[in-house]
Design a protein around this motif. Structure first.
Motif, PDB file in Angstrom:
ATOM      1  N   THR A 141       0.856  -1.182   0.000  1.00  0.00           N
ATOM      2  CA  THR A 141       0.000   0.000   0.000  1.00  0.00           C
ATOM      3  C   THR A 141       0.889   1.227   0.000  1.00  0.00           C
ATOM      4  N   VAL A 142       0.352   2.300  -0.550  1.00  0.00           N
ATOM      5  CA  VAL A 142       1.117   3.543  -0.576  1.00  0.00           C
ATOM      6  C   VAL A 142       1.488   3.967   0.842  1.00  0.00           C
ATOM      7  N   GLY A 143       0.564   3.785   1.784  1.00  0.00           N
ATOM      8  CA  GLY A 143       0.846   4.178   3.160  1.00  0.00           C
ATOM      9  C   GLY A 143       1.998   3.404   3.762  1.00  0.00           C
ATOM     10  N   ARG A 144       2.028   2.104   3.494  1.00  0.00           N
ATOM     11  CA  ARG A 144       3.102   1.293   4.053  1.00  0.00           C
ATOM     12  C   ARG A 144       4.452   1.671   3.442  1.00  0.00           C
ATOM     13  N   ILE A 145       4.464   1.826   2.123  1.00  0.00           N
ATOM     14  CA  ILE A 145       5.719   2.178   1.465  1.00  0.00           C
ATOM     15  C   ILE A 145       6.193   3.558   1.929  1.00  0.00           C
ATOM     16  N   ALA A 146       5.224   4.481   2.064  1.00  0.00           N
ATOM     17  CA  ALA A 146       5.600   5.825   2.511  1.00  0.00           C
ATOM     18  C   ALA A 146       6.194   5.783   3.911  1.00  0.00           C
ATOM     19  N   ALA A 147       5.660   4.907   4.772  1.00  0.00           N
ATOM     20  CA  ALA A 147       6.189   4.802   6.127  1.00  0.00           C
ATOM     21  C   ALA A 147       7.608   4.251   6.133  1.00  0.00           C
ATOM     22  N   ALA A 148       7.919   3.413   5.134  1.00  0.00           N
ATOM     23  CA  ALA A 148       9.254   2.820   5.074  1.00  0.00           C
ATOM     24  C   ALA A 148      10.233   3.678   4.288  1.00  0.00           C
ATOM     25  N   THR A 149       9.750   4.751   3.663  1.00  0.00           N
ATOM     26  CA  THR A 149      10.631   5.607   2.851  1.00  0.00           C
ATOM     27  C   THR A 149      10.400   7.066   3.211  1.00  0.00           C
ATOM     28  N   ARG A 150      10.522   7.370   4.488  1.00  0.00           N
ATOM     29  CA  ARG A 150      10.306   8.733   4.940  1.00  0.00           C
ATOM     30  C   ARG A 150      11.413   9.640   4.418  1.00  0.00           C
ATOM     31  N   PRO A 151      11.064  10.753   3.791  1.00  0.00           N
ATOM     32  CA  PRO A 151      12.083  11.620   3.191  1.00  0.00           C
ATOM     33  C   PRO A 151      13.148  12.048   4.206  1.00  0.00           C
ATOM     34  N   GLU A 152      14.386  11.977   3.769  1.00  0.00           N
ATOM     35  CA  GLU A 152      15.565  12.394   4.517  1.00  0.00           C
ATOM     36  C   GLU A 152      15.752  11.630   5.822  1.00  0.00           C
ATOM     37  N   ARG A 153      15.015  10.553   6.022  1.00  0.00           N
ATOM     38  CA  ARG A 153      15.216   9.708   7.201  1.00  0.00           C
ATOM     39  C   ARG A 153      15.570   8.284   6.798  1.00  0.00           C
ATOM     40  N   THR A 154      15.131   7.869   5.603  1.00  0.00           N
ATOM     41  CA  THR A 154      15.375   6.508   5.144  1.00  0.00           C
ATOM     42  C   THR A 154      16.583   6.483   4.211  1.00  0.00           C
ATOM     43  N   MET A 155      17.535   5.639   4.531  1.00  0.00           N
ATOM     44  CA  MET A 155      18.736   5.477   3.730  1.00  0.00           C
ATOM     45  C   MET A 155      18.593   4.243   2.853  1.00  0.00           C
ATOM     46  N   ILE A 156      18.886   4.380   1.553  1.00  0.00           N
ATOM     47  CA  ILE A 156      18.938   3.241   0.648  1.00  0.00           C
ATOM     48  C   ILE A 156      20.399   2.869   0.451  1.00  0.00           C
ATOM     49  N   LEU A 157      20.712   1.615   0.739  1.00  0.00           N
ATOM     50  CA  LEU A 157      22.061   1.100   0.513  1.00  0.00           C
ATOM     51  C   LEU A 157      22.014   0.112  -0.635  1.00  0.00           C
ATOM     52  N   VAL A 158      22.955   0.249  -1.540  1.00  0.00           N
ATOM     53  CA  VAL A 158      23.051  -0.635  -2.695  1.00  0.00           C
ATOM     54  C   VAL A 158      24.280  -1.515  -2.523  1.00  0.00           C
ATOM     55  N   TYR A 159      24.065  -2.812  -2.572  1.00  0.00           N
ATOM     56  CA  TYR A 159      25.158  -3.775  -2.494  1.00  0.00           C
ATOM     57  C   TYR A 159      25.289  -4.506  -3.829  1.00  0.00           C
ATOM     58  N   ARG A 160      26.514  -4.820  -4.168  1.00  0.00           N
ATOM     59  CA  ARG A 160      26.764  -5.735  -5.284  1.00  0.00           C
ATOM     60  C   ARG A 160      27.531  -6.907  -4.704  1.00  0.00           C
ATOM     61  N   GLY A 161      26.797  -7.992  -4.457  1.00  0.00           N
ATOM     62  CA  GLY A 161      27.379  -9.078  -3.683  1.00  0.00           C
ATOM     63  C   GLY A 161      27.610  -8.593  -2.263  1.00  0.00           C
ATOM     64  N   GLU A 162      28.836  -8.745  -1.755  1.00  0.00           N
ATOM     65  CA  GLU A 162      29.173  -8.304  -0.409  1.00  0.00           C
ATOM     66  C   GLU A 162      29.645  -6.855  -0.369  1.00  0.00           C
ATOM     67  N   GLN A 163      29.767  -6.196  -1.528  1.00  0.00           N
ATOM     68  CA  GLN A 163      30.358  -4.864  -1.602  1.00  0.00           C
ATOM     69  C   GLN A 163      29.283  -3.788  -1.521  1.00  0.00           C
ATOM     70  N   LEU A 164      29.406  -2.872  -0.562  1.00  0.00           N
ATOM     71  CA  LEU A 164      28.542  -1.697  -0.490  1.00  0.00           C
ATOM     72  C   LEU A 164      29.030  -0.701  -1.534  1.00  0.00           C
ATOM     73  N   VAL A 165      28.157  -0.334  -2.500  1.00  0.00           N
ATOM     74  CA  VAL A 165      28.618   0.484  -3.621  1.00  0.00           C
ATOM     75  C   VAL A 165      27.942   1.846  -3.695  1.00  0.00           C
ATOM     76  N   TRP A 166      26.816   2.037  -3.031  1.00  0.00           N
ATOM     77  CA  TRP A 166      26.152   3.343  -3.089  1.00  0.00           C
ATOM     78  C   TRP A 166      25.260   3.490  -1.876  1.00  0.00           C
ATOM     79  N   GLY A 167      25.071   4.713  -1.438  1.00  0.00           N
ATOM     80  CA  GLY A 167      24.163   4.965  -0.330  1.00  0.00           C
ATOM     81  C   GLY A 167      23.682   6.395  -0.353  1.00  0.00           C
ATOM     82  N   GLY A 168      22.413   6.579  -0.070  1.00  0.00           N
ATOM     83  CA  GLY A 168      21.871   7.935  -0.018  1.00  0.00           C
ATOM     84  C   GLY A 168      20.518   7.939   0.664  1.00  0.00           C
TER      85      GLY A 168
END
Length: 849
Positions: free
Chosen positions: A533-560
């Motif tokens: 639901t939009v509400g659930r996703i919005a709760a998990a992606t609060r602006p400027e509070r939720t960090m997205i980390l991108v991994y490629r295998g075991e390597q952390l390659v991006w975060g914001g």
């Protein structure tokens, strides 16, 4: 240091059982050493002396010492029989905290043996001899070398018509270090009927080279707009003893104290200061400095509302706790309320037990926080029943597998409920192993093997740890027929707590890493299933509070961090999200006026700017690393100078040794969590990445953009024979105003003699740099050996091209072959062509003719 004084020995001609020796006032902390030589037995010695040696003989000898407390000046020796055959000798020593050893013996004609080792510089050794003679032959002492004789004292009497004598002597060696060794016949040519005893000891300084432990928990305890008070926890010292603490303001010592607090006044509101405290012992050893950066402000903002949690329940009893909420200054206390009534005065502890309640009754418990300047937060509230809670939550509802990929399975469920304290989270299970615990209701199991069946499940847990039964589901990952490896994974974290959130299935992911910050990530979240639901996703992606980390295998390659806007399209059922590199988030912070800042090394400016705008949560994620600058930068910071802090970093870092930067994801092994390094890259000597971009070759295709004035700022530098440096710069504001990026070049000139000549050469270099420049975008042919995440932005890559634009040279050499700087990397993990990586380079090779 060493011997302070030798006191005239005590003698008497009046037999008595009590003998008081006045040796004079000794300084507090000095050591008093006594030799007591007595014909009669000694029953007691006053004054708290420690006996080190006792050699029994006709005239026995005792050696004692103590540390003076500063008010003592005499000693009383009591004997078992009245006697006038008693001598007492006294020495006063300073810097003699430690007794290192001694020896004594009753000797006939043999030698005295005594040795000590491991002595520090500055020790003092003392020896005493007690002699009995049948007659009046006053045979002397042959002291060991380095000992200085301090005289004799004696008493004669007649016994059965014969003469008898007892006498004593002492000596001192003031300069002992390393070791002392005595092998000496002290009395030579002894007449018949002679017997003697001797005693020797050594004292000296404490060889304490160990500093006290570091002061800990340095914290702000009071603040006004122009002053701060700090407090710290005690240090300890295992050697000479803790003496006190020295406190520093911006590196300058401001005083010392034996207490554990200090106040700094006369500060400027809004200007950050660095406060340090170290501990020192009696030997002058100093600990490392504890450090705290504080900014005195007129704090009018209350703390964040405390989050109250229940930690224990029983019939008629409720215990709650809470974390320290964030505040601009510092939280100093908490108000606790039961059914709206405050429970006593504010407290500093972060827990409270309520007893004597009505068993089974419902109670409302609230907590607010107060900061240094008296601002009080709103109340965090919980309603709890005062009864033992051993009942688990209900089962998670409608548990279902909502998405699978080659390496991931996504599980979703409806909420559980609890009859008292409430559900606080959900445990996720891969088989029987609990792999995570999250507060939300979607989770993606990642790092799985393609084409394998897994059993995954979830349970619910309440605040007291009661767990429901698990609900398990079976799912099979998709087959992998491409041979691509390793997989990409996307993990969401809460910025403030570092706790994992929902791991959402993302589609159409694209992210860019850029020199000098500003990289972005875009992605779609499909909402095709009713579990999303939009509400659930919005709760998990609060602006400027939720960090997205991108991994490629075991390597952390991006975060914001996710930023606005978040767009949802009901026709496609897709929620679009955007995230910026964490350093770009800093760029949106504001810096208040701080007044003139002294000249600092340029690479420290970025560190200062980040810390100035940082919260504790920020600094858990961020660190700094890379090349150091040279020279200094003088800058006066005002809010209207720059709105986005990092937009001005290039300005403040552009002195000699200035740098570019990029955000390098890494792993904090100490704290076992991800972090991001603000990586400094030298402009004047960029590193070689070892990368060759060759077309045709490892490049599938490239595009070239010819731009005039790609170098929009040119720096000139001249090192003078006297060691000084002259600088000049030319900035093409016309190009900057048209939106060209700020790309800088630096030139070192020799043979010039004036600032005017340097300005002219710098202008000529700028004019030359305003000619045709080129930006290349290379689309890589990804192979398993391409590890783009290991390339350093700002580093040099070799560009080799042969085609109709750059035809081969007559000798067969490539048409273009020269180094260029990597300025960005764009990655599309799941494009229509598989993993797609685009490398952007800028050419910085135009010569100044």
């Amino acid at each position: 240091m060493g011997l302070v004084r030798f006191v005239t020995p005590y003698t008497t001609t009046s037999p008595s059982t009590s003998h008081t020796y006045y040796y004079g006032s000794a300084s507090a902390g000095n050591r008093i050493v006594l030799f007591v030589q007595s014909y009669a037995g000694v029953s007691s010695i006053s004054g708290g002396f420690t006996e080190h040696e006792w050699a029994t003989n006709t005239l026995g000898i005792r050696m004692l010492s103590k540390i003076s407390y500063g008010g003592d000046s005499s000693v009383t020796v009591n004997t078992t029989d009245a006697t006038d055959r008693i001598f007492i000798w006294a020495y006063e020593l300073d810097d003699a905290e430690v007794y290192y050893g001694s020896a004594s013996a009753k000797e006939g004609v043999s030698s005295a043996y005594w040795s000590e080792s491991g002595l520090p510089d500055g020790c003092v050794a003392l020896m005493g001899v007690s002699m009995y003679i049948a007659g009046t032959d006053n045979t002397g002492v042959s002291w060991p070398s380095d000992f200085t004789h301090k005289g004799y004292t004696y008493r004669d009497w007649s016994d059965g018509g014969g003469s008898k004598r007892v006498w004593g002597a002492t000596a001192v060696d003031e300069y002992v270090s390393g070791s002392i060794s005595v092998s000496k016949q002290l009395i030579s040519n002894q007449p018949i009927g002679t017997s003697y005893a001797w005693s020797g000891g050594v004292w000296g300084p404490n060889p304490d080279n160990t500093p006290p432990t570091d002061p800990t928990n340095l914290r702000l305890t009071a603040m006004t707009p122009t002053s701060v008070t700090v407090t710290w926890d005690a240090s300890t010292d295992s050697g000479s003893g803790l003496s006190g603490y020295t406190f520093y303001l911006n590196g300058v010592a401001k005083g010392s104290t034996s207490s554990r607090s200090a106040t700094f006044s006369g500060l400027t509101s809004g200007v950050s200061v660095t406060i340090q405290v170290d501990a020192y012992d009696a030997k002058g050893n100093r600990s490392a400095k504890a450090e705290l950066v504080v900014t005195p402000i007129n704090d009018t903002t209350p703390p964040i509302v405390p989050h109250v949690r229940v930690t224990a329940l029983d019939a008629g009893k409720i215990t709650v706790g809470w974390d320290t909420p964030y505040d601009e200054s510092s939280v100093v206390g908490y108000g606790v309320y039961l059914n709206g009534a405050k429970q006593g005065a504010d407290q500093t502890a972060r827990t409270k037990a309520f007893t004597g309640l009505s068993a089974g009754a419902l109670y409302t418990i609230s907590v607010d926080a107060i900061d240094l300047l008296g601002n009080r937060s709103a109340r965090g509230t919980r309603t709890v029943r005062a009864q033992a809670d051993r009942t688990p939550p209900t089962l998670p509802g409608s548990v279902s597998v909502v998405a699978t990929s080659k390496t991931a399975i996504t599980l979703a469920w409806n909420p559980s409920s609890d009859d008292n304290v409430g559900v606080t989270g959900y445990g996720l299970y891969l088989g029987s192993l609990r792999v995570a615990e999250i507060p939300s209701r979607v989770y993606t199991f990642t790092g799985l093997t393609p084409g394998v069946s897994y059993t995954v499940g979830v349970d619910a847990v309440d605040e007291l740890g009661n767990r429901s039964n698990r609900v398990m589901q079976s799912a099979t990952t998709l087959e992998d027929t491409s041979g691509d490896a390793p997989p990409y994974e996307y993990v969401l974290y809460d910025w403030d707590t570092h706790l994992p959130l929902d791991s959402l299935p993302l589609q159409n992911v694209s992210f860019e890493i850029t020199l000098n910050g500003g990289g972005q990530l875009t992605a779609d979240i499909p909402l095709y299933d009713s579990a999303y639901t939009v509400g659930r996703i919005a709760a998990a992606t609060r602006p400027e509070r939720t960090m997205i980390l991108v991994y490629r295998g075991e390597q952390l390659v991006w975060g914001g961090r996710i930023v606005d806007p978040q767009d949802y399209d009901s026709d496609s059922g897709v929620l679009k999200i955007t995230a910026e590199e964490c350093i770009a988030i800093y760029g949106k912070r504001y810096v208040a006026f701080t007044g003139p800042r002294p000249g600092t090394v340029p690479h420290t400016e970025v560190t200062w700017l980040l810390e100035h705008a940082a919260s504790p949560a920020d600094l858990r994620w961020l660190t700094q690393d890379g090349v150091a600058g040279t020279g200094t930068v003088d800058r006066e910071y005002r809010a209207d100078d720059f709105v986005r802090i990092l937009d001005a970093v290039a300005d403040v870092a552009a002195a000699p040794g200035g740098f570019d930067w990029w955000v390098q994801p890494s792993w904090d092994a100490v704290n076992d969590r991800p972090r991001f390094v603000l990586r400094r890259v030298s402009r004047t000597s960029p590193p070689d990445t070892g990368l060759t971009l060759e077309y045709p070759g490892n490049v599938r295709g490239f595009s070239r953009s010819t731009r005039r004035g790609l170098a929009t700022r040119t720096w000139g530098q001249l090192r003078r024979p006297d060691g000084g440096v002259m600088l000049a710069s030319v900035t093409r504001n016309d190009l900057l105003s048209d939106g060209w990026p700020l790309i800088e070049e630096a030139w070192q000139f020799d043979g010039l003699t004036s600032q005017a000549a340097l300005d002219a050469e710098t202008q000529r270099a700028s004019d030359a740099s305003a000619g045709a420049k080129q930006v290349f975008e290379f689309v890589l042919a990804i192979t398993p050996d391409v590890r783009w995440w290991q390339w350093e932005l700002g580093g040099q890559a070799r560009v080799v091209i042969t085609d109709h634009i750059y035809p081969a040279q007559p000798d067969g050499a490539p048409g273009l072959d020269r180094p260029m700087k990597i300025v960005s990397l764009k990655v599309q993990p799941d494009s229509n062509e598989g993993e797609l990586v685009t490398v952007t380079t800028g050419e910085h090779t135009v010569a100044v003719d």
